[in-house]
Design a protein around this motif. Structure first.
Motif, PDB file in Angstrom:
ATOM      1  N   ALA A   2     -59.809  -6.430 -27.773  1.00  0.00           N
ATOM      2  CA  ALA A   2     -59.531  -7.854 -27.787  1.00  0.00           C
ATOM      3  C   ALA A   2     -60.669  -8.598 -28.459  1.00  0.00           C
ATOM      4  O   ALA A   2     -61.770  -8.095 -28.600  1.00  0.00           O
ATOM      5  CB  ALA A   2     -59.335  -8.359 -26.360  1.00  0.00           C
ATOM      6  N   ALA A   3     -60.405  -9.801 -28.875  1.00  0.00           N
ATOM      7  CA  ALA A   3     -61.440 -10.624 -29.475  1.00  0.00           C
ATOM      8  C   ALA A   3     -62.463 -10.985 -28.418  1.00  0.00           C
ATOM      9  O   ALA A   3     -62.191 -10.940 -27.227  1.00  0.00           O
ATOM     10  CB  ALA A   3     -60.813 -11.886 -30.070  1.00  0.00           C
ATOM     11  N   GLN A 130     -49.285  -6.593 -26.511  1.00  0.00           N
ATOM     12  CA  GLN A 130     -50.531  -6.967 -27.173  1.00  0.00           C
ATOM     13  C   GLN A 130     -51.627  -7.335 -26.170  1.00  0.00           C
ATOM     14  O   GLN A 130     -52.784  -6.936 -26.329  1.00  0.00           O
ATOM     15  CB  GLN A 130     -50.276  -8.152 -28.113  1.00  0.00           C
ATOM     16  CG  GLN A 130     -49.403  -7.823 -29.311  1.00  0.00           C
ATOM     17  CD  GLN A 130     -50.074  -6.864 -30.272  1.00  0.00           C
ATOM     18  OE1 GLN A 130     -51.266  -6.964 -30.529  1.00  0.00           O
ATOM     19  NE2 GLN A 130     -49.306  -5.917 -30.798  1.00  0.00           N
ATOM     20  N   ASN A 192     -52.135 -13.506 -30.783  1.00  0.00           N
ATOM     21  CA  ASN A 192     -52.550 -12.144 -30.459  1.00  0.00           C
ATOM     22  C   ASN A 192     -53.998 -12.156 -29.977  1.00  0.00           C
ATOM     23  O   ASN A 192     -54.757 -13.069 -30.311  1.00  0.00           O
ATOM     24  CB  ASN A 192     -52.438 -11.246 -31.688  1.00  0.00           C
ATOM     25  CG  ASN A 192     -51.004 -10.990 -32.084  1.00  0.00           C
ATOM     26  OD1 ASN A 192     -50.239 -11.925 -32.299  1.00  0.00           O
ATOM     27  ND2 ASN A 192     -50.626  -9.735 -32.202  1.00  0.00           N
ATOM     28  N   PRO A 193     -54.413 -11.155 -29.206  1.00  0.00           N
ATOM     29  CA  PRO A 193     -55.818 -11.106 -28.776  1.00  0.00           C
ATOM     30  C   PRO A 193     -56.778 -10.916 -29.941  1.00  0.00           C
ATOM     31  O   PRO A 193     -57.926 -11.323 -29.873  1.00  0.00           O
ATOM     32  CB  PRO A 193     -55.854  -9.914 -27.813  1.00  0.00           C
ATOM     33  CG  PRO A 193     -54.650  -9.098 -28.139  1.00  0.00           C
ATOM     34  CD  PRO A 193     -53.615 -10.065 -28.618  1.00  0.00           C
ATOM     35  N   THR A 194     -56.303 -10.280 -31.022  1.00  0.00           N
ATOM     36  CA  THR A 194     -57.092 -10.166 -32.258  1.00  0.00           C
ATOM     37  C   THR A 194     -56.207 -10.588 -33.424  1.00  0.00           C
ATOM     38  O   THR A 194     -54.988 -10.407 -33.373  1.00  0.00           O
ATOM     39  CB  THR A 194     -57.577  -8.723 -32.492  1.00  0.00           C
ATOM     40  OG1 THR A 194     -56.442  -7.847 -32.473  1.00  0.00           O
ATOM     41  CG2 THR A 194     -58.563  -8.293 -31.421  1.00  0.00           C
TER      42      THR A 194
END
Length: 434
Positions: A2-3, A130, A192-194
């Motif tokens: 994840a970011a 996701q 999205n997380p990234t």
């Protein structure tokens, strides 16, 4: 990964997922609303019965066709560039619908709403995969269906109550205002997380080619087709039972009109509860196939008991309807099974492919028992006779039997689990190629 600052499965993940599920409930309620306000619309816009049916058909077919592309768009562009726009389209469609003064405007409203709605259910499943990881994809998708099933069970009564208090145009304008709020939240939070690497910079033609290529890549996997056909048979049977067959059958058993309607709701309540249980069992046992087989068997048994065991008390028949719905939740595992055998970057496309076929099949399966009721009555069968119910149910029984055969020949697809407890992407890629 994840970011930075975003934790998979954390509070941020639950908030993003909740927004996606709220969109699903929103569009399900809008879909249900049209079936309830048909009489008022027909009167206020001076429509014929044929025009009313054409409006509903416009939504159905636009949704069915665009459904196949919605998942590929999510895979290529990500949630932030797709889902907020989808919510906005549904909201615009709601406002056009609420203020329509002609048949043409109503057709346009359904077209716009269907374009936006095509990413709703699949998008919520995509968000789950996701933000919670592919190991939780099955469980989170099951939770999406749980929420959708509950909304299906109760939204009719809620909308009917609201229509008793407000004119239909005013009510749907309020629904549109809620859509504006949801759209703004979507643009702020749905992502999205990234970041998703897309091919937008390569030009529109190449982008369209990549979307079609994703669909083709998924369609080349035989296991995805088997999963989609099982899902089509199971969910199509539930739709046909809930809309046509169950109310008719319950009336033949001596139930009142209110009890017959409640029995149809029990199908959805059973599905909702099953979606909490079966995906979790699948993840704990690391198996898809056995639960799908058992689900098919239980539904066949329930249908056979209701049809061919004489003198069933109405309360027992209602319990059997609930069990039928519970077992039908096995269709959610077909989404997981299809996702198991494609690369992680194509899970949205695989879910849309399965859901698209299931939606199309559902339309035909809803029509089949209804058509057989009409032909059975024309052949002299009594309106509320068990013989007519048995005749109408034959397509459902055939579909469930076909689903059972397919479930028995399908291979187990649950991803390989490494000693570290993580899914092996290498195994998934190998499965996709097989």
């Amino acid at each position: 990964m994840a970011a930075p600052g975003f934790q998979l499965g954390g509070l941020k993940a639950w908030w993003v997922w909740a927004l996606a599920v709220t969109f699903v409930i929103y569009l399900f309620s809008v879909q249900t609303g049209y079936s309830i306000v048909n009489p008022q619309i027909q009167k206020s816009v001076s429509l014929s019965v044929t025009q009313v049916a054409a409006i509903a058909a416009t939504y159905t077919w636009v949704f069915a066709i665009s459904q196949f592309f919605g998942g590929a768009l999510l895979d290529r562009l990500g949630a932030h560039k797709v889902l907020p726009v989808s919510i906005a389209l549904v909201t615009i469609g709601v406002f056009i619908f609420a203020n329509a003064s002609s048949y043409t405007m109503l057709i346009v409203s359904q077209f716009v709403m269907a374009l936006g709605a095509c990413t709703g259910f699949v998008g919520a499943g995509y968000i789950g995969g996701q933000w919670f990881g592919m190991a939780k994809f099955s469980l989170m998708f099951g939770l999406v269906q749980f929420c959708a099933s509950l909304s299906s069970a109760f939204s009719v009564n809620a909308l009917q109550f609201a229509l008793n208090e407000l004119p239909w145009r005013e009510l749907f304008n309020y629904v549109g205002v809620f859509g504006i709020v949801l759209t703004l939240l979507g643009f702020i939070y749905l992502r999205n997380p990234t970041p998703v690497e897309s091919s937008e910079s390569d030009g529109f033609g190449r982008f369209v080619s990549s979307v079609l290529g994703a669909l083709l890549e998924v369609a080349k996997v035989p296991h995805v087709w088997i999963s989609a056909l099982i899902c089509s048979a199971l969910f199509g049977s539930l739709l046909a039972a809930g809309v046509v067959w169950t109310p008719k059958l319950m009336l033949t058993l001596g139930a009142s009109l209110e009890t017959a309607a409640l029995s149809a709701s029990l199908l959805w309540l059973g599905l909702a509860l099953g979606c909490l249980v079966l995906p979790a069992m699948s993840d704990r046992t690391h198996r898809r196939k056995p639960l799908i087989i058992v689900g098919c068997l239980v539904q066949l048994a329930c249908a056979a008991v209701l049809l061919y065991v004489p003198g069933i008390p109405v309360p027992l028949a209602m319990v059997i309807n609930f069990v039928f719905g519970f077992a039908n939740s096995a269709h959610m595992l077909t989404f997981s099974s299809a996702a198991d055998v494609v690369p992680p970057q194509l899970i949205g496309t695989s879910a849309a492919f399965v859901n698209g076929l299931a939606f199309i099949a559902g339309g035909f399966m809803i029509a089949a028992p209804g058509a057989r009721v009409v032909s059975g009555e024309a052949a002299g069968l009594s309106e509320h006779s068990l013989a007519l119910a048995e005749y109408a149910a034959e397509p459902l029984l055939i579909a469930l039997a076909v689903a059972l055969i397919l479930a028995m020949i399908m291979r187990e697809s649950y991803p390989h689990i490494t000693t570290s407890g993580k899914e092996s992407d290498h195994v998934q890629s190998q499965s996709a190629a097989s």
